[in-house]
Design a protein around this motif. Structure first.
Motif, short mmCIF file in Angstrom:
data_model
loop_
_atom_site.label_atom_id
_atom_site.label_comp_id
_atom_site.label_asym_id
_atom_site.label_seq_id
_atom_site.Cartn_x
_atom_site.Cartn_y
_atom_site.Cartn_z
N TRP A 142 0.84 -1.20 0.00
CA TRP A 142 0.00 0.00 0.00
C TRP A 142 0.87 1.25 0.00
O TRP A 142 0.67 2.18 -0.79
N LEU A 143 1.88 1.22 0.88
CA LEU A 143 2.72 2.41 1.06
C LEU A 143 3.44 2.78 -0.23
O LEU A 143 3.65 3.95 -0.53
N SER A 145 2.39 1.94 -3.30
CA SER A 145 1.43 2.01 -4.42
C SER A 145 1.59 0.87 -5.43
O SER A 145 1.61 1.09 -6.63
N ARG A 171 1.37 8.32 0.58
CA ARG A 171 1.95 7.11 0.00
C ARG A 171 3.10 7.51 -0.92
O ARG A 171 3.30 8.69 -1.19
#
Lengths: 621, 292
Positions: free
Chosen positions: A181-182, A184, A228
């Motif tokens: 997630w961080l 992308s 992000r």
């Protein structure tokens, strides 16, 4: 250089390169987590380099400081030379991992910890008197993100029917999901990878997928992160890439030789860290004319390879330092019989059992001189994980062309580290032809003389069973023509000098060194083998600061490139950084009188760091 | 008119230009080579398909007197070399010819693993109960309490029963003869050459210069008489019962002759089972087709 764009509720910062280190207990699955994240980076088109750093024990006591296993990956939109000096992000799964790795994290870097593992017991095992997560200094120095991954994993798997032990083993996928997630990353390829990996155990596939998704969702919903990151694709040349470790690339190189020549490639070997993967990987290549033989010991490994070479196979053996020590007598046999053979030494910390899982470059002098008698052989050192592929092919080409054993040096850092490898097409590969002698070569075709040499001093290769070419070779000194046993002193001197001259002649196949930077200046950095990336990175940084610093890298250690002496003498100072106590520096002093290199030596089981090297060079400029 | 000189039928297998050999008068090694040459003649195997590998020591020199492709490897390492050669060239018959010190001491580990794997090798071990070339030291086959240069007060270690060792590790053919039993030995060698798998022949042979002299046992001929008197042929006997002892009865004969998949066959079979059509077995080009 970074730009900010808005994407949904979080902004996305574009960054050029990031270094992440995953650390945890050796049972926490950190090597898997690191490898999976690396694959995602490769799929995203980033250039990258990795450095797995794990304990020698398969499963050290849980929570102990020496049982900490780590995996560092540096990925970027620009060219990446090394796995990175200091991590920008440290993912620590327990107190021991935090304690042993915190000092490396960049000030201001992100510190993502599994707070659930910071129990009284684990804190004690790591030697913490108080919980470091409650230390104000930690939050002032780093972006601390404590997440109770134990509990969140349990929540995600509530009602799954898995035992608590099985649930606990899924938590690395939580960390992985969060990192996806961080940075992308699209999650679908990872979900597919989980399905493939656990195809035979669907309950674990769905559990790990659920935990992975939970980690990903936690980033989006928890309000802990305000932004992000995105690392754009690197401008690598167009082509098909795959991420390879050095050991895999070495195995692939040898298998390619079988394809290029249509001949059998024979690997006789014995398991030894960190070289074992070469034997393991080649054991899979059963449709490529590769024969692997796991012998009963190191000596039998090389012995079987020399036997295969006598039989006409393209033979190789793989090992690490202690194994090379055991193979030395047999290496002498390959020298005196002048049979083609490639010996791969994936160097590790020594002497003796030393530091099996840690890298070192301390076998250079052994590679050059470590045999009894006058026994020279060509020595080649790979410079990066992907270069192991090209080096394996090159070593085999030299071995067969010049009828000699060739020593290929890699190291634990290259062997286990990885980088994207541009898969070459067949016509990009070197031409490799194997020629066997099939007719008598002496007395108008009446006799075969196994030591009748060509103008380059290379002897013919006749394989057993060739009618009319029955011959005998072996470890005793031989007559310089017939190969019969000879104890004649002058014949021995002639043979010693001839073998040495033949190896010197190999220089015609050794490319000149290329100087990175100006052709002359204040200081020349000279590196060999696995330090290429760090030294090139340091040279770039020093040049960017306007310093008159250039860099040459040596792949060939014997023979040395023809132009090396001249290049060394064009600089006021020569500076040799090595992961040993100064072996190349010693060698250069002997080879080029008057050249007295300055040294920077790190022998701490880790690759040299760019920042540290830049600092050392600035001190002496 | 004198009758035309008839050439000895084994001459063509030997490098006559290398004679006389390095072996001492009365030594048994040359006798075994003669038997081997006769076995080659009898077995009718094409010489081009034969390779002989030897280790170091007096028996290690055998390779040099045979008119075939041969390799003289380092001390103790004939078996690993031969295994690699055999795997690379399944078209060849590979014979290892060496002594007791080379095969049972420094090469002992290779010996047991080659037997366990059933490497496709004929291993001929001339057992003269001593290290000849280095001057008569004790070996793993020297009897208690024989004198050797490193056991001046007599040997004191348990010896290897080599046929039992080979048998228990899985050899498919195990025989023992002495240098006296030339006919049986030649027949046994011919039989073993044509078999596949790990085959082992031990030959008790006199070393008059060191072992016999030091132990005041007479000349080579005396030892041959001793072999004649003390040997008992017991084919098929349990190898646990064939251990030798100092100056005691010598059990000779063919002890083991069985079938078992060779290393190469087992490897091929496993890959075929696991990989099906994806497995491409290596086909040796053979020397005749080796032209580049």
């Amino acid at each position: 250089m970074s730009t900010q764009v808005s994407a949904g509720k979080h902004t996305v910062e574009q960054v050029e390169a990031v270094t992440i280190r995953f650390v945890g207990d050796s049972g926490d699955g950190m090597q898997l987590t690191g490898t999976e994240f690396t694959r995602a980076s490769a799929l995203a088109g980033n250039d990258l380099a990795t450095f797995p750093d794990y304990p020698a024990e398969i499963r050290a006591p849980a929570g102990s400081l020496y049982g900490v296993s780590g995996y560092q990956v540096n990925f970027g939109a620009r060219e990446i030379h090394t796995p990175g000096d200091a991590p920008d992000v440290l993912v620590a799964m327990n107190p021991a991992a935090l304690k042993t790795n915190l000092a490396d994290l960049k000030p201001g870097g992100m510190l993502l910890v599994n707070a659930g593992a910071f129990t009284a017991g684990n804190l004690e095992k790591a030697g913490y008197k108080t919980n470091p997560l409650e230390d104000a200094a930690l939050t002032q120095t780093y972006k601390l993100v404590p997440v109770d991954m134990n509990k969140l994993t349990e929540t995600a798997l509530a009602g799954s029917g898995l035992s608590s032990k099985e649930v606990a083993r899924c938590k690395n996928y939580f960390a992985l999901g969060l990192m996806y997630w961080l940075y992308s990353r699209p999650i679908e390829p990872q979900l597919e990878a989980i399905q493939r990996k656990f195809a035979k155990k669907p309950e674990f596939a769905s559990a790990n997928a659920a935990v992975f998704k939970a980690g990903h969702a936690y980033g989006e919903t928890s309000e802990v992160f305000y932004q992000r990151y995105q690392v754009p694709a690197s401008k690598l040349a167009a082509g098909t890439y795959r991420n390879v470790t050095g050991n895999f690339a070495t195995a692939l190189g040898f298998a390619t030789v079988a394809r290029l020549t249509g001949r059998q490639v024979f690997l006789g070997s014995y398991p030894i860290t960190p070289a074992t993967e070469i034997l393991q990987e080649m054991s899979y290549f059963k449709e490529h004319g590769v024969v692997t033989y796991q012998a009963e010991d190191e000596i039998a490994g090389i012995g079987s390879a020399i036997g295969a070479a006598f039989g006409g196979a393209l033979a190789c053996t793989s090992t690490s330092g202690p194994g090379l020590a055991l193979k030395t007598e047999m290496m002498g046999l390959a020298v005196i019989t002048e049979l083609p053979l490639v010996i791969v030494n994936v160097q590790r910390g020594g002497p003796s059992t030393g530091m099996p899982t840690k890298t070192e470059q301390a076998d250079l002098l052994m590679a050059l001189f470590g045999r009894h008698g006058e026994a020279p052989m060509p020595v080649l050192a790979a410079q990066s994980p992907a270069d192991c592929f090209w080096s394996a092919i090159e070593a085999m080409k030299i071995a067969t062309k010049w009828m000699t054993p060739v020593l290929l040096l890699t190291d634990g850092y290259l062997g286990n580290g990885s980088e994207p490898f541009k898969v070459p097409s067949l016509d990009e590969l070197p031409k490799l032809q194997v020629k066997y002698q099939t007719v008598p070569n002496y007395a108008d075709g009446a006799q075969y003389m196994p030591y009748l040499r060509d103008d380059k001093l290379v002897r013919p290769w006749a394989v057993p069973g060739t009618p009319g070419l029955e011959h005998r070779v072996g470890g005793l000194e031989k007559d310089s023509l017939s190969g019969m046993v000879s104890y004649d002193g002058m014949n021995h001197e002639r043979m010693v000098k001839t073998r040495a001259q033949k190896i010197r002649n190999v220089v015609e196949d050794v490319p000149d060194v290329e100087t990175f930077g100006a052709a002359s200046g204040d200081l020349l950095l000279v590196s060999w083998g696995g330090t290429f990336g760090a030294v090139r990175g340091a040279a770039e940084e020093l040049q960017a600061r306007g310093k008159a610093v250039s860099h040459v890298h040596l792949r060939w250690l014997n023979p040395l490139p023809k132009n090396l002496g001249e290049v060394l003498r064009r600089f006021k100072k020569v500076f040799v950084p090595e992961v040993n106590d100064g072996q190349l520096a010693f060698y250069l002093r002997g080879k080029f009188p008057g050249v007295d290199p300055l040294q920077f030596n790190r022998i701490n089981g880790k690759p040299i760091k760019i920042g540290e090297l830049v600092g050392k060079v600035l001190e002496v400029l | 008119m004198s009758a035309p000189v008839k050439e000895n039928p084994v001459n063509k297998y030997l490098r006559m230009e290398r004679m006389p050999s390095i072996w001492c008068p009365g030594c048994g090694i040359g006798t075994t080579v003669n038997c081997f040459a006769r076995a080659l003649d009898e077995s009718k195997i094409p010489l081009d398909n034969l390779a002989v590998v030897s280790g170091i020591g007096c028996t290690g020199r055998v390779a040099g007197y045979l008119n075939v492709d041969s390799f003289h490897t380092t001390h103790g390492r004939a078996i690993p070399f031969a295994t690699g050669l055999q795997l690379a060239r399944p078209d060849l018959k590979v014979v290892v010819y060496s002594g007791d010190g080379d095969l049972s001491a420094i090469g002992g580990n290779h010996f047991i693993h080659a037997a366990r794997r059933n490497a496709d090798l004929l291993v001929v071990m001339v057992n003269n109960f001593t290290y000849g070339m280095t001057g008569g030291q004790v070996t793993p086959t020297t009897f208690r309490p024989a004198i050797a240069s490193t056991t001046p007060y007599g040997a004191f270690e348990q010896t290897f029963n080599m046929p039992m060792l080979a048998d228990s590790c899985g050899a498919v053919y195990v025989a023992r003869w002495t240098a006296y039993h030339v006919k049986q030995l030649a027949k046994s060698m011919a039989e073993a050459i044509n078999k596949r798998g790990f085959r082992f022949i031990e030959i008790a042979a006199p070393c008059p210069t060191l072992y016999l002299r030091r132990n005041k046992l007479g000349e080579g001929l005396d030892e041959m008489k001793f072999y004649k008197e003390k040997s008992v042929i017991r084919n098929g006997v349990d190898t646990r019962e064939v251990a030798l002892d100092y100056r005691k009865e010598i059990t000779v004969g063919k002890f083991v002759d069985r079938e078992r998949a060779t290393l190469e066959d087992a490897m091929d079979q496993r890959y075929k089972e696991a990989l099906g059509a994806k497995y491409v077995p290596y086909v040796s080009p053979g020397a005749a087709k080796s032209q580049a």
